[in-house]
Design a protein around this motif. Structure first.
Motif, PDB file in Angstrom:
ATOM      1  N   HIS A 410       3.014  -3.233 -14.115  1.00 41.45           N
ATOM      2  CA  HIS A 410       3.413  -3.792 -15.400  1.00 41.45           C
ATOM      3  C   HIS A 410       4.421  -4.920 -15.189  1.00 41.45           C
ATOM      4  N   ALA A 411       4.528  -5.780 -16.206  1.00 40.74           N
ATOM      5  CA  ALA A 411       5.554  -6.827 -16.194  1.00 40.74           C
ATOM      6  C   ALA A 411       5.887  -7.180 -17.633  1.00 40.74           C
ATOM      7  N   LEU A 412       7.108  -7.679 -17.833  1.00 42.71           N
ATOM      8  CA  LEU A 412       7.513  -8.158 -19.148  1.00 42.71           C
ATOM      9  C   LEU A 412       7.501  -9.668 -19.141  1.00 42.71           C
ATOM     10  N   VAL A 413       7.140 -10.262 -20.272  1.00 45.54           N
ATOM     11  CA  VAL A 413       7.233 -11.717 -20.442  1.00 45.54           C
ATOM     12  C   VAL A 413       8.109 -11.962 -21.652  1.00 45.54           C
ATOM     13  N   LYS A 414       9.146 -12.799 -21.469  1.00 42.54           N
ATOM     14  CA  LYS A 414       9.991 -13.100 -22.635  1.00 42.54           C
ATOM     15  C   LYS A 414      10.482 -14.534 -22.551  1.00 42.54           C
ATOM     16  N   LEU A 415      10.952 -15.030 -23.705  1.00 44.72           N
ATOM     17  CA  LEU A 415      11.506 -16.379 -23.724  1.00 44.72           C
ATOM     18  C   LEU A 415      12.943 -16.344 -23.245  1.00 44.72           C
ATOM     19  N   ALA A 416      13.335 -17.356 -22.471  1.00 45.46           N
ATOM     20  CA  ALA A 416      14.705 -17.439 -21.994  1.00 45.46           C
ATOM     21  C   ALA A 416      15.631 -17.651 -23.180  1.00 45.46           C
ATOM     22  N   ASP A 417      16.824 -17.040 -23.112  1.00 49.16           N
ATOM     23  CA  ASP A 417      17.777 -17.186 -24.238  1.00 49.16           C
ATOM     24  C   ASP A 417      18.319 -18.593 -24.289  1.00 49.16           C
TER      25      ASP A 417
END
Length: 417
Positions: A410-417
């Motif tokens: 598994h992996a998470l993808v998110k936008l940088a703050d």
């Protein structure tokens, strides 16, 4: 062979499965039972971290120290400039001195977790063979050391022979490696009274060379001991996974991914790995290894926790187990999953799901990612992912997205703050 060892160290080696071969079991065992023995294992600085393939020998050094003896970790600042040809099909890329030093700095972080480098009588030593190899005078070395080596015999060693049998080039540079490694043993004996070299069974020829050289030059008896070259029960080389090497440094592989590697051990390997990679009592290793059905999964969690605690600390092991339970049992996201942060520039007007799967390390190429989707092996937020043409924009990534490849990665993808 039925042999009942006198020394604690030899008993551990034989009972837990560390021992492949030894030049003289009884003489070494006798020496180990009579006082403190000094032993070394050499590590060439070919990467910034050691990997799981090195862990067996690191555990041997740890047991060596725990049973009262003095371990040396020999960093190959000199020999890395030549490259070990053992069982390789091609020559290693040559590294600059700066690259070698940076790699040694990275590798040191791991040894400090397993060995005590304190001032005590059996405190470990970390040495670098560049100390005596860098300043060698070529002609003197040829005359004093080279004359003790028979080329006929060197050609008969399996590591060299296998390369020549396949008609693959072996450079003169690499051919010198075994002479330099033999010289290391001689120097360590001279300087530190080191009487034992250990290593994987692929190093047998190099170890025997060092013993022969020391006998010829100094007329002294020293010893060699090797561990088996481990493969998993399904025939894969230990320490390799689909995603590449299982590194021991946390900046190259997260403790969670390290934990997962051990949690995913094949059922048939659990008992053996508990004996080799943990310090749990033998009878407990055997009891856990004999569990069947779903109970073997509990044994795998014990294995993952014990190995991760040694390498990354008890807190990291507990956090990895908690994350795994959240991800697998509750379908949650978990804080410790490998995370891909995207900047606005990365995202642009949108990014394809195939690119995200590759960037997050769940597939090595776009082709592999598409095949994963086509074979129903990919999920997004735990729902099947069927559209390889799917695009995600800033709105879709307003909260973190969980990508999965199969049931275990598994992996998470998110936008940088």
């Amino acid at each position: 062979m039925t042999y009942h060892p006198k020394s604690d160290f030899m008993a551990v080696m034989m009972q837990r499965g560390y021992l492949a071969d030894c030049t003289d079991y009884q003489a070494l065992d006798e020496a180990l039972s009579q006082g403190v023995v000094t032993a070394y294992i050499g590590y060439d600085a070919t990467a910034k971290s050691l990997h799981v393939g090195h862990l067996l020998n690191i555990m041997m050094l740890r047991w060596f120290q725990k049973t009262g003896h003095k371990p040396i970790t020999l960093m190959g600042g000199g020999t890395t400039k030549v490259g070990d040809p053992s069982f390789r099909a091609d020559e290693r890329p040559l590294l600059t001195p700066d690259q070698i030093d940076a790699n040694i700095d990275g590798m040191k972080q791991v040894f400090a977790k397993y060995l005590d480098y304190g001032e005590s009588g059996n405190g470990a030593l970390m040495l670098n063979n560049a100390e005596w190899l860098d300043g060698l005078n070529y002609l003197e070395f040829l005359r004093d050391i080279g004359r003790h080596f028979s080329v006929n015999r060197m050609l008969s060693f399996e590591s060299v022979k296998s390369r020549l049998d396949r008609e693959q080039s072996l450079s003169f540079l690499e051919f010198n490696y075994m002479i330099l490694q033999a010289y290391d043993f001689l120097e360590l004996y001279r300087r530190y009274d080191c009487t034992l070299q250990m290593g994987g069974s692929d190093q047998w020829g190099n170890i025997v060379n060092g013993i022969d050289l020391t006998r010829r030059v100094l007329d002294e008896e020293i010893y060699g001991l090797t561990s088996p070259l481990l493969t998993t029960s399904d025939g894969r080389k230990m320490g390799k996974s689909q995603g590449g090497a299982i590194w021991l440094n946390s900046d190259m592989l997260s403790p969670y991914e390290f934990w997962q590697f051990w949690r995913n051990t094949t059922d048939a390997d659990v008992g053996r790995f508990l004996k080799l990679y943990t310090e749990m009592p033998l009878d407990e290793c055997e009891r856990l290894g004999a569990l069947a059905g779903s109970e073997i999964n509990d044994a795998k969690i014990v294995l993952a926790n014990e190995v991760t605690a040694l390498c990354h600390g008890a807190e990291a092991a507990a956090a990895a187990e908690a994350t795994a339970r959240e991800v697998f049992e509750k379908g949650g996201v978990g804080d410790d999953l490998p995370t891909l942060e995207l900047s606005p520039a990365d995202l642009g007007d949108g990014i394809s799901i195939v690119q995200l799967i590759v960037k997050s390390g769940l597939a090595k190429s776009g082709k592999e990612a598409k095949r994963l989707i086509a074979e129903n092996g990919a999920r997004i937020d735990d729902a099947p992912l069927t559209d390889a043409g799917m695009m995600l924009d800033a709105g879709a990534l307003a909260s973190p997205v969980k990508l999965s490849a199969g049931k275990k990665r598994h992996a998470l993808v998110k936008l940088a703050d």
